[in-house]
Design a protein around this motif. Structure first.
Motif, PDB file in Angstrom:
ATOM      1  N   VAL A 480       0.894  -1.075  -0.007  1.00 11.03           N
ATOM      2  CA  VAL A 480      -0.143  -0.137   0.068  1.00 11.03           C
ATOM      3  C   VAL A 480       0.906   1.279  -0.096  1.00 11.03           C
ATOM      4  O   VAL A 480       0.573   2.136  -0.665  1.00 11.03           O
ATOM      5  N   GLU A 481       1.985   1.125   0.756  1.00 16.05           N
ATOM      6  CA  GLU A 481       2.957   2.189   0.610  1.00 16.05           C
ATOM      7  C   GLU A 481       3.420   2.487  -0.569  1.00 16.05           C
ATOM      8  O   GLU A 481       3.722   3.813  -1.199  1.00 16.05           O
ATOM      9  N   ALA A 482       3.378   1.508  -1.563  1.00 17.82           N
ATOM     10  CA  ALA A 482       3.850   1.787  -2.898  1.00 17.82           C
ATOM     11  C   ALA A 482       2.690   2.594  -3.724  1.00 17.82           C
ATOM     12  O   ALA A 482       3.188   3.168  -4.712  1.00 17.82           O
ATOM     13  N   TYR A 483       1.608   2.521  -3.235  1.00 11.68           N
ATOM     14  CA  TYR A 483       0.637   3.400  -3.888  1.00 11.68           C
ATOM     15  C   TYR A 483       0.176   4.535  -3.005  1.00 11.68           C
ATOM     16  O   TYR A 483      -0.982   5.062  -2.856  1.00 11.68           O
ATOM     17  N   ASP A 484       1.065   5.057  -2.171  1.00 14.26           N
ATOM     18  CA  ASP A 484       1.064   6.207  -1.525  1.00 14.26           C
ATOM     19  C   ASP A 484       0.165   6.090  -0.469  1.00 14.26           C
ATOM     20  O   ASP A 484      -1.062   7.044  -0.403  1.00 14.26           O
ATOM     21  N   GLY A 485      -0.020   4.753   0.078  1.00 13.08           N
ATOM     22  CA  GLY A 485      -1.080   4.893   1.029  1.00 13.08           C
ATOM     23  C   GLY A 485      -2.283   4.675   0.781  1.00 13.08           C
ATOM     24  O   GLY A 485      -3.420   4.501   1.501  1.00 13.08           O
ATOM     25  N   ASP A 486      -2.742   4.444  -0.719  1.00 13.57           N
ATOM     26  CA  ASP A 486      -4.007   4.318  -1.170  1.00 13.57           C
ATOM     27  C   ASP A 486      -4.411   2.749  -1.268  1.00 13.57           C
ATOM     28  O   ASP A 486      -3.769   2.078  -2.281  1.00 13.57           O
ATOM     29  N   GLY A 487      -5.185   2.347  -0.430  1.00 11.84           N
ATOM     30  CA  GLY A 487      -5.656   0.923  -0.386  1.00 11.84           C
ATOM     31  C   GLY A 487      -6.400   0.672  -1.620  1.00 11.84           C
ATOM     32  O   GLY A 487      -6.600  -0.503  -2.158  1.00 11.84           O
ATOM     33  N   ASP A 488      -7.392   1.505  -2.079  1.00  8.87           N
ATOM     34  CA  ASP A 488      -8.116   1.350  -3.376  1.00  8.87           C
ATOM     35  C   ASP A 488      -7.266   0.833  -4.540  1.00  8.87           C
ATOM     36  O   ASP A 488      -7.665  -0.070  -5.165  1.00  8.87           O
ATOM     37  N   GLN A 489      -6.309   1.565  -4.621  1.00 10.71           N
ATOM     38  CA  GLN A 489      -5.377   1.642  -5.636  1.00 10.71           C
ATOM     39  C   GLN A 489      -4.658   0.314  -5.547  1.00 10.71           C
ATOM     40  O   GLN A 489      -4.577  -0.546  -6.597  1.00 10.71           O
ATOM     41  N   TYR A 490      -4.381  -0.261  -4.620  1.00  6.90           N
ATOM     42  CA  TYR A 490      -3.524  -1.429  -4.243  1.00  6.90           C
ATOM     43  C   TYR A 490      -4.640  -2.722  -4.692  1.00  6.90           C
ATOM     44  O   TYR A 490      -4.268  -3.674  -5.473  1.00  6.90           O
ATOM     45  N   ALA A 491      -5.904  -2.424  -4.228  1.00 12.21           N
ATOM     46  CA  ALA A 491      -6.794  -3.672  -4.320  1.00 12.21           C
ATOM     47  C   ALA A 491      -7.144  -3.715  -5.727  1.00 12.21           C
ATOM     48  O   ALA A 491      -7.390  -4.854  -6.371  1.00 12.21           O
ATOM     49  N   ARG A 492      -7.391  -2.514  -6.376  1.00 17.75           N
ATOM     50  CA  ARG A 492      -7.670  -2.463  -7.759  1.00 17.75           C
ATOM     51  C   ARG A 492      -6.370  -3.355  -8.624  1.00 17.75           C
ATOM     52  O   ARG A 492      -6.548  -3.947  -9.595  1.00 17.75           O
ATOM     53  N   TRP A 493      -5.233  -3.016  -8.083  1.00 17.18           N
ATOM     54  CA  TRP A 493      -3.922  -3.620  -8.707  1.00 17.18           C
ATOM     55  C   TRP A 493      -4.033  -5.082  -8.412  1.00 17.18           C
ATOM     56  O   TRP A 493      -3.531  -5.935  -9.465  1.00 17.18           O
ATOM     57  N   VAL A 494      -4.250  -5.546  -7.376  1.00 16.75           N
ATOM     58  CA  VAL A 494      -4.416  -7.069  -6.962  1.00 16.75           C
ATOM     59  C   VAL A 494      -5.359  -7.552  -7.872  1.00 16.75           C
ATOM     60  O   VAL A 494      -5.425  -8.809  -8.367  1.00 16.75           O
ATOM     61  N   MET A 495      -6.688  -7.024  -7.853  1.00 13.22           N
ATOM     62  CA  MET A 495      -7.745  -7.537  -9.042  1.00 13.22           C
ATOM     63  C   MET A 495      -7.223  -7.632 -10.207  1.00 13.22           C
ATOM     64  O   MET A 495      -7.503  -8.770 -10.890  1.00 13.22           O
ATOM     65  N   LEU A 496      -6.711  -6.691 -10.808  1.00 18.01           N
ATOM     66  CA  LEU A 496      -6.297  -6.463 -12.180  1.00 18.01           C
ATOM     67  C   LEU A 496      -5.268  -7.706 -12.510  1.00 18.01           C
ATOM     68  O   LEU A 496      -5.044  -8.488 -13.384  1.00 18.01           O
ATOM     69  N   LYS A 497      -4.394  -7.975 -11.174  1.00 24.39           N
ATOM     70  CA  LYS A 497      -3.312  -9.110 -11.399  1.00 24.39           C
ATOM     71  C   LYS A 497      -3.903 -10.363 -11.309  1.00 24.39           C
ATOM     72  O   LYS A 497      -3.446 -11.405 -12.180  1.00 24.39           O
ATOM     73  N   LYS A 498      -4.937 -10.739 -10.749  1.00 23.13           N
ATOM     74  CA  LYS A 498      -5.755 -11.826 -10.714  1.00 23.13           C
ATOM     75  C   LYS A 498      -6.521 -11.978 -11.985  1.00 23.13           C
ATOM     76  O   LYS A 498      -6.570 -13.170 -12.536  1.00 23.13           O
TER      77      LYS A 498
END
Length: 553
Positions: A480-498
């Motif tokens: 999440v820190e890689a996305y500047d603390g934005d959890g939504d961005q990280y979740a979207r990345w995870v979903m796209l990764k899946k």
């Protein structure tokens, strides 16, 4: 052309000499062969098995009138019958000088003995009956046992006359039966031919002297010369007879009544004194051969006189009624046996039993005494019956008491048995409860240990989970820190990764497709571009430029 022969006397002599020599040789050979043949045929003596050859010399010096037969040491030196005989075999004797006779040997059969009677030799001295030396004439002391003997003799049975079938015999063999001493007997020995005793008036003489010997023969078979020893058999077995066999025995009582009695006496001769009894009481009129019927003499001369003497002397000391009562009769019986034993023992007789079987008192006093005795016995019988009934009553009481005691003992035994059984059951229950308590304690300790183990295991597992969660949370926090603390961005990345691995191609309208809005967001966002991987970017680019077809698996 003919040649004229002249007469040669020398040649004629040579021819005659050769002919005479041959004839002489033939004559000599014929003579030798004839002599050998004559010697073998006429001089040969064949003695078969079981036979002897009796020799008689026909030539030689004459024997004197006192010599009946030529002895062995003078064999062949005198005319006449020779003592030496030829046994089985082959012999050669000149028939001109000798004469022989083949006769059977002396064979003593079983259960017989032979007594030799020599018809030649030196005469016996004065008073001698037996030929003790082989050179003496007469009856030989030694006997022949069963067997075969090479003796020139004629054999015959003792109770028969000898059958004389030849005149060249030298001895007579008389057959006798051996002495058999049966079991229970003793053989009394009497020497018939021996030196006289120093004191001939004694019943038994010294050993080896003429007369009856003190030593006797035990049971067995003895080959004894009947002309040297005489054996008399003495029966030492038990003998029995009744006093009434020799007539009625009785005596007068002290009060003048006549008492009759009968008895049975068993006796036997003392084996150690058999010879003394034989000499003292034997009567030759009772003998049967070698067996001496001395027991009849003992009964007639010892036992009956002593029995009559005792009964008359001791019986006269008692009254007639004493022989009716039991105590007196028993005392008389015991005294009778003791006295008879002591008296006969001194005579060499052993009394085995002397029993008075019947005493007949006079009837004049027997009936009243008997009636009184019967009344007394009946009174005693009644007293005995009363005592018996009392005893039976007491016995019944004691039996009931015994039964009562037995019942009490049985009840006590049952109580003890139940008590012991209850105690055992109680001990078993206590032992089982104690064992249950110990088992429960062990199980409780095991449960506590098991609960501690489960708790420790759960806590360890919880710690593992917690550590895993914390590690995952730390990873997510870093992401999440890689996305500047934005959890939504990280979740979207995870979903796209899946989702990205599941797409290969897709056809979209890039102008108005809502899906492209997602990718446009990444294109517009520098952060997303910087974060996205090159592969994902290339895929997005290809997707955005491809506006024709899409293939979804």
């Amino acid at each position: 052309m003919q040649t004229k022969r002249t007469f040669n006397p020398d040649q004629l002599r040579r021819m005659l000499k050769r002919g005479l020599l041959g004839t002489l040789v033939v004559a000599v050979l014929a003579g030798v062969f004839g002599a050998a043949l004559w010697f073998y045929i006429f001089c040969r003596i064949e003695v078969p098995s079981g036979h002897i050859a009796v020799l008689i010399k026909k030539t030689g010096a004459e024997i004197d009138n006192a010599t009946e037969i030529v002895p062995v040491d003078e064999f062949g030196n005198f005319k006449g019958l020779q003592e030496k005989v030829l046994t089985e075999g082959r012999y050669f004797y000149n028939p001109w000088n000798w004469e022989w006779d083949i006769v059977p040997q002396v064979e003593i059969p079983e259960n017989r003995l032979g007594v030799r009677i020599r018809l030649y030799g030196d005469d016996l001295g004065y008073g001698n009956l037996i030929a003790d030396q082989p050179s003496q004439k007469g009856i030989a002391a030694e006997v022949l046992r069963p067997g075969r003997y090479p003796i020139n003799a004629i054999m015959y049975q003792a109770d028969e006359k000898p059958r004389i079938e030849r005149d060249n015999y030298a001895e007579l063999i008389e057959l006798h039966k051996p002495i058999v001493v049966p079991a229970g007997f003793k053989g009394v020995v009497t020497l018939l031919s021996a030196p006289m005793a120093d004191d001939p008036n004694q019943l038994l003489v010294e050993a080896g002297r003429r007369g009856v010997q003190s030593e006797t023969l035990n049971p067995g078979v003895y080959y004894i010369n009947p002309y040297v020893q005489r054996i008399n058999l003495i029966d030492c077995r038990s003998q029995r007879f009744n006093l009434s066999n020799d007539g009625e025995m009785g005596f007068p009582s002290r009060d003048g009544f006549w008492v009759r009695l009968d008895g049975r006496i068993e006796f036997r001769v003392d084996p150690t004194r058999a010879a003394e009894v034989f000499v003292t009481y034997n009567d030759s009129g009772n003998d049967q051969g070698f067996e001496t019927r001395v027991e009849e003499e003992i009964i007639a001369k010892i036992i009956l006189p002593n029995a009559r003497s005792f009964c008359r002397l001791r019986g006269s000391d008692n009254s007639g009624r004493d022989f009716i009562l039991g105590d007196k009769r028993l005392a008389f019986q015991q005294d009778f046996q003791a006295t008879l034993e002591e008296t006969c023992k001194r005579q060499g007789i052993k009394i085995v039993q002397a029993l008075i079987t019947r005493i007949s008192p006079p009837q004049q006093i027997a009936s009243p005494v008997r009636d009184r005795q019967i009344a007394t016995q009946q009174a005693q019988q009644y007293v005995k019956q009363i005592e018996q009934q009392t005893s039976e009553q007491q016995l019944r009481i004691e039996q009931e008491l015994v039964k009562q005691k037995e019942a009490l003992v049985e009840v006590e035994r049952e109580v003890v048995k139940l008590t012991i059984q209850a105690q055992r059951e109680q001990e078993v229950a206590v032992i089982e409860a104690e064992q249950g308590r110990k088992v429960a304690e062990v199980e409780l300790a095991a449960g506590i240990d098991q609960a501690g183990a489960i708790t420790a295991k759960g806590e360890a597992q919880a710690e593992v989970v917690r550590f895993g969660n914390e590690a995952d949370a730390a990873g997510w926090a870093k992401a999440v820190e890689a996305y500047d603390g934005d959890g939504d961005q990280y979740a979207r990345w995870v979903m796209l990764k899946k989702l990205a691995p599941s797409f290969r191609q897709m056809m979209v309208n890039t102008a108005d497709s809502p899906l492209m809005d997602i990718f446009n967001e990444f294109n517009n966002s520098g952060t997303a571009d910087s974060v996205a991987s090159p592969t994902e970017t290339s895929n997005a680019d290809s997707t955005s430029t491809d506006s024709t077809t899409s293939n979804q698996e």
